[in-house]
Design an enzyme around this catalytic site. Sequence first.
Site, PDB file in Angstrom:
ATOM      1  N   ARG A 148       0.822  -1.207   0.000  1.00 20.15           N
ATOM      2  CA  ARG A 148       0.000   0.000   0.000  1.00 20.15           C
ATOM      3  C   ARG A 148       0.863   1.266   0.000  1.00 20.15           C
ATOM      4  O   ARG A 148       0.451   2.303  -0.526  1.00 20.15           O
ATOM      5  CB  ARG A 148      -0.935   0.009   1.216  1.00 20.15           C
ATOM      6  CG  ARG A 148      -2.008  -1.065   1.165  1.00 20.15           C
ATOM      7  CD  ARG A 148      -3.111  -0.818   2.184  1.00 20.15           C
ATOM      8  NE  ARG A 148      -2.653  -0.897   3.568  1.00 20.15           N
ATOM      9  CZ  ARG A 148      -2.562  -2.018   4.267  1.00 20.15           C
ATOM     10  NH1 ARG A 148      -2.884  -3.187   3.688  1.00 20.15           N
ATOM     11  NH2 ARG A 148      -2.159  -2.008   5.524  1.00 20.15           N
TER      12      ARG A 148
ATOM     13  N   SER B 269      -1.829 -16.750   5.289  1.00 17.51           N
ATOM     14  CA  SER B 269      -2.953 -15.893   5.690  1.00 17.51           C
ATOM     15  C   SER B 269      -4.218 -16.668   6.043  1.00 17.51           C
ATOM     16  O   SER B 269      -5.275 -16.452   5.473  1.00 17.51           O
ATOM     17  CB  SER B 269      -3.258 -14.910   4.548  1.00 17.51           C
ATOM     18  OG  SER B 269      -4.161 -13.924   4.977  1.00 17.51           O
TER      19      SER B 269
ATOM     20  N   CYS C  23      -6.678 -18.015  14.808  1.00 17.73           N
ATOM     21  CA  CYS C  23      -7.464 -17.944  16.042  1.00 17.73           C
ATOM     22  C   CYS C  23      -8.777 -18.720  15.930  1.00 17.73           C
ATOM     23  O   CYS C  23      -9.373 -19.078  16.952  1.00 17.73           O
ATOM     24  CB  CYS C  23      -7.766 -16.495  16.398  1.00 17.73           C
ATOM     25  SG  CYS C  23      -6.278 -15.527  16.779  1.00 17.73           S
TER      26      CYS C  23
ATOM     27  N   ILE D   3      20.661  -6.000  13.477  1.00 20.37           N
ATOM     28  CA  ILE D   3      21.345  -5.953  12.180  1.00 20.37           C
ATOM     29  C   ILE D   3      20.575  -5.034  11.249  1.00 20.37           C
ATOM     30  O   ILE D   3      19.355  -5.188  11.094  1.00 20.37           O
ATOM     31  CB  ILE D   3      21.476  -7.363  11.568  1.00 20.37           C
ATOM     32  CG1 ILE D   3      22.372  -8.234  12.458  1.00 20.37           C
ATOM     33  CG2 ILE D   3      22.031  -7.291  10.151  1.00 20.37           C
ATOM     34  CD1 ILE D   3      22.560  -9.647  11.943  1.00 20.37           C
ATOM     35  N   PRO D   4      21.238  -4.062  10.638  1.00 17.66           N
ATOM     36  CA  PRO D   4      20.541  -3.133   9.745  1.00 17.66           C
ATOM     37  C   PRO D   4      19.785  -3.852   8.634  1.00 17.66           C
ATOM     38  O   PRO D   4      20.203  -4.909   8.144  1.00 17.66           O
ATOM     39  CB  PRO D   4      21.683  -2.284   9.172  1.00 17.66           C
ATOM     40  CG  PRO D   4      22.765  -2.370  10.190  1.00 17.66           C
ATOM     41  CD  PRO D   4      22.677  -3.744  10.773  1.00 17.66           C
TER      42      PRO D   4
ATOM     43  N   ILE E   3      17.136  -5.495   8.736  1.00 24.68           N
ATOM     44  CA  ILE E   3      16.382  -6.697   9.131  1.00 24.68           C
ATOM     45  C   ILE E   3      15.438  -6.314  10.269  1.00 24.68           C
ATOM     46  O   ILE E   3      15.868  -5.789  11.301  1.00 24.68           O
ATOM     47  CB  ILE E   3      17.301  -7.847   9.577  1.00 24.68           C
ATOM     48  CG1 ILE E   3      18.268  -8.223   8.452  1.00 24.68           C
ATOM     49  CG2 ILE E   3      16.464  -9.062   9.978  1.00 24.68           C
ATOM     50  CD1 ILE E   3      19.211  -9.374   8.815  1.00 24.68           C
ATOM     51  N   TYR E   4      14.152  -6.596  10.064  1.00 28.35           N
ATOM     52  CA  TYR E   4      13.108  -6.263  11.019  1.00 28.35           C
ATOM     53  C   TYR E   4      12.445  -7.567  11.502  1.00 28.35           C
ATOM     54  O   TYR E   4      12.599  -8.628  10.895  1.00 28.35           O
ATOM     55  CB  TYR E   4      12.050  -5.363  10.375  1.00 28.35           C
ATOM     56  CG  TYR E   4      12.603  -4.036   9.887  1.00 28.35           C
ATOM     57  CD1 TYR E   4      12.399  -2.871  10.608  1.00 28.35           C
ATOM     58  CD2 TYR E   4      13.323  -3.959   8.695  1.00 28.35           C
ATOM     59  CE1 TYR E   4      12.905  -1.651  10.169  1.00 28.35           C
ATOM     60  CE2 TYR E   4      13.834  -2.740   8.241  1.00 28.35           C
ATOM     61  CZ  TYR E   4      13.616  -1.600   8.990  1.00 28.35           C
ATOM     62  OH  TYR E   4      14.122  -0.396   8.554  1.00 28.35           O
TER      63      TYR E   4
ATOM     64  N   GLY F 237       5.638  -9.848  15.482  1.00 28.68           N
ATOM     65  CA  GLY F 237       4.778 -10.978  15.834  1.00 28.68           C
ATOM     66  C   GLY F 237       5.311 -11.806  16.985  1.00 28.68           C
ATOM     67  O   GLY F 237       6.078 -11.344  17.841  1.00 28.68           O
TER      68      GLY F 237
ATOM     69  N   LYS G   8     -25.826   2.912  34.940  1.00 29.82           N
ATOM     70  CA  LYS G   8     -24.420   2.924  35.345  1.00 29.82           C
ATOM     71  C   LYS G   8     -23.856   1.574  34.932  1.00 29.82           C
ATOM     72  O   LYS G   8     -24.221   0.540  35.492  1.00 29.82           O
ATOM     73  CB  LYS G   8     -24.287   3.121  36.863  1.00 29.82           C
ATOM     74  CG  LYS G   8     -24.494   4.537  37.322  1.00 29.82           C
ATOM     75  CD  LYS G   8     -24.142   4.731  38.791  1.00 29.82           C
ATOM     76  CE  LYS G   8     -25.122   4.019  39.710  1.00 29.82           C
ATOM     77  NZ  LYS G   8     -24.956   4.401  41.118  1.00 29.82           N
TER      78      LYS G   8
END
Length: 564
Positions: free
Chosen positions: A23, A40, A44, A273-274, A276-277, A280, A432
């Site tokens: 996106r 995907s 759950c 490490i740069p 790399i992400y 989860g 209430k």
Amino acid sequence: MSKRILVIGGVAGGASAAARCRRLDENAEIIVFEKGPHPSFSNCALPYYLSREIPDSEKLLILTPEDFRTQFKIDMRVQNEVTQILPAEQQVKVRNLETGEEYTEAYDELIIATGANAVLPRAIEGIDGDNVFSLKNVVDVRAIDEFVRSHGKNVAVVGGGFIGLEVMENLKLAGFEVTLIEGLDQVMTPLDYELAQILHKEISDQGVRLVLGDSVAKIREHEVELASGEVIPADAVIMSVGVRPEVSLAQECGIELGELGGIKVDQRYQTSIPHIYAVGDVIDTHNFITMKPTRLALAGPAQRQARACADAIYGRSSNNTGVIGSSALRCFDYNVAVTGLNEKQCQAAGIDYQYSFVIPSDKVGIMPDANPMFFKLLFHYPSGRILGAQAVGKGAADKRIDVIATLIKMGGTLEDLKELELCYAPSYSTAKDVTNIAALVGLNLLYGDYEQVPMTQVRQLVEDGAFILDVREESSYERGHIRGSKNIPLAQLRDRIDEIPRGVPVYLHCRSAQTSYFALRVLRGQGFTNLKNIAGSFLALSFYEYFNDKTTGREPIVTEYNFR
């Protein structure tokens, strides 16, 4: 020049990160590697196929690889396993599990979303048997379903957390004889013990055998043997004792791990490490309230992390604010929801706290489907800042906890909750709401208007011969009461004040602690000082005592239980 983004793992976190990247960048080349056959899917919802509440396992599949290609221009490669990350070269090695082909792909940015694996304790004899299963994906649930429907009616579910309870419920609804085995003294550890007792009763009442405080030592073809030596019939065994982050790829390439064994990430979900992400179930995160490291295997946080990670890759602002553990569960006729800290967590973190325990009706009491809502609200002392809440009832527990979760993230206090304007109609709530009432009770406690005693101490009070005053009507008292208690209905209290001793503590209760609070105020106005209201009163006490009375054979402290 367009980016080349590789994602390892194609379920909640990985698929969401890939879709967000698309996106943000129509021209990026995005490849997702998923070693399983299905990307995907609704993980759950997996247990609900076992009861056929979800009638077709195909409905668990959200998007196919073709859908990813046509809708998102994402190359989703299922049954392709990343076997090695090469940070220096910014490459990954991949094996096609169908053909055996091995190949290399380069990346500009890499996202690790390998999730977590079910814990299978190797010390259990027979843990590798053909009748032993865990539940992680569609392949697993289909295998469980096929096996249990062709190999007898007895199933043992090991572990009383979210997955264990959902599997237990759905197998029971499908007609199987189910035993739930939990090594701790309660199911659902996010709940405090007194609220877990409501679930213990419900599970037992629904015909499930609940074994607490025992563990599996041996698994055989048609039975399991517990550490206590007890043997339980079991044609199939479903293990759900926890998960462990799948960090092998990260470890092998030198990515730093956190204190709890997940991948350590910064505020942008970047690893040590740069380029790399990670997002989860594979990462260590932190608790929003305590700021201490934690792990949380839930789809909601994974998807939020995925979006933040993708934003970070494209230079957008993102913050890793941590988690508060908001979650919900259906257990037969009861709904359960929790958020924030419970008592055990407050104590472990050294937080000074108090709590209110209320049992209002979940909607206007004259409505035909009105039921009690057991609600526990924890708050910081002396600031009144809200720390957590737990709700158990037949009504909308999740709605109430969502309110509290929102206030926690906004730094809300009891005063904020007291003034919160919520929707009201007789079919949905009371004027209430449960949450407002919990705030009012909490403020009374915070400001020292009265003291309470937890229901966990009532048995000891009875055994010690404490003066317990029951202010319900005589007819309610006759239908069931605490042994040794004195009954003086509220309407008669002022005329019978001389029947109450002034030299000892007086412990008051009614059905749900509201009328007894009124009585406490009357007695205080009459000069009594040593007064305590029993939190939860007779209704909560009945639930609290029942299961242990039934399973241990101990003498009840009530003449009859009241569950309404």
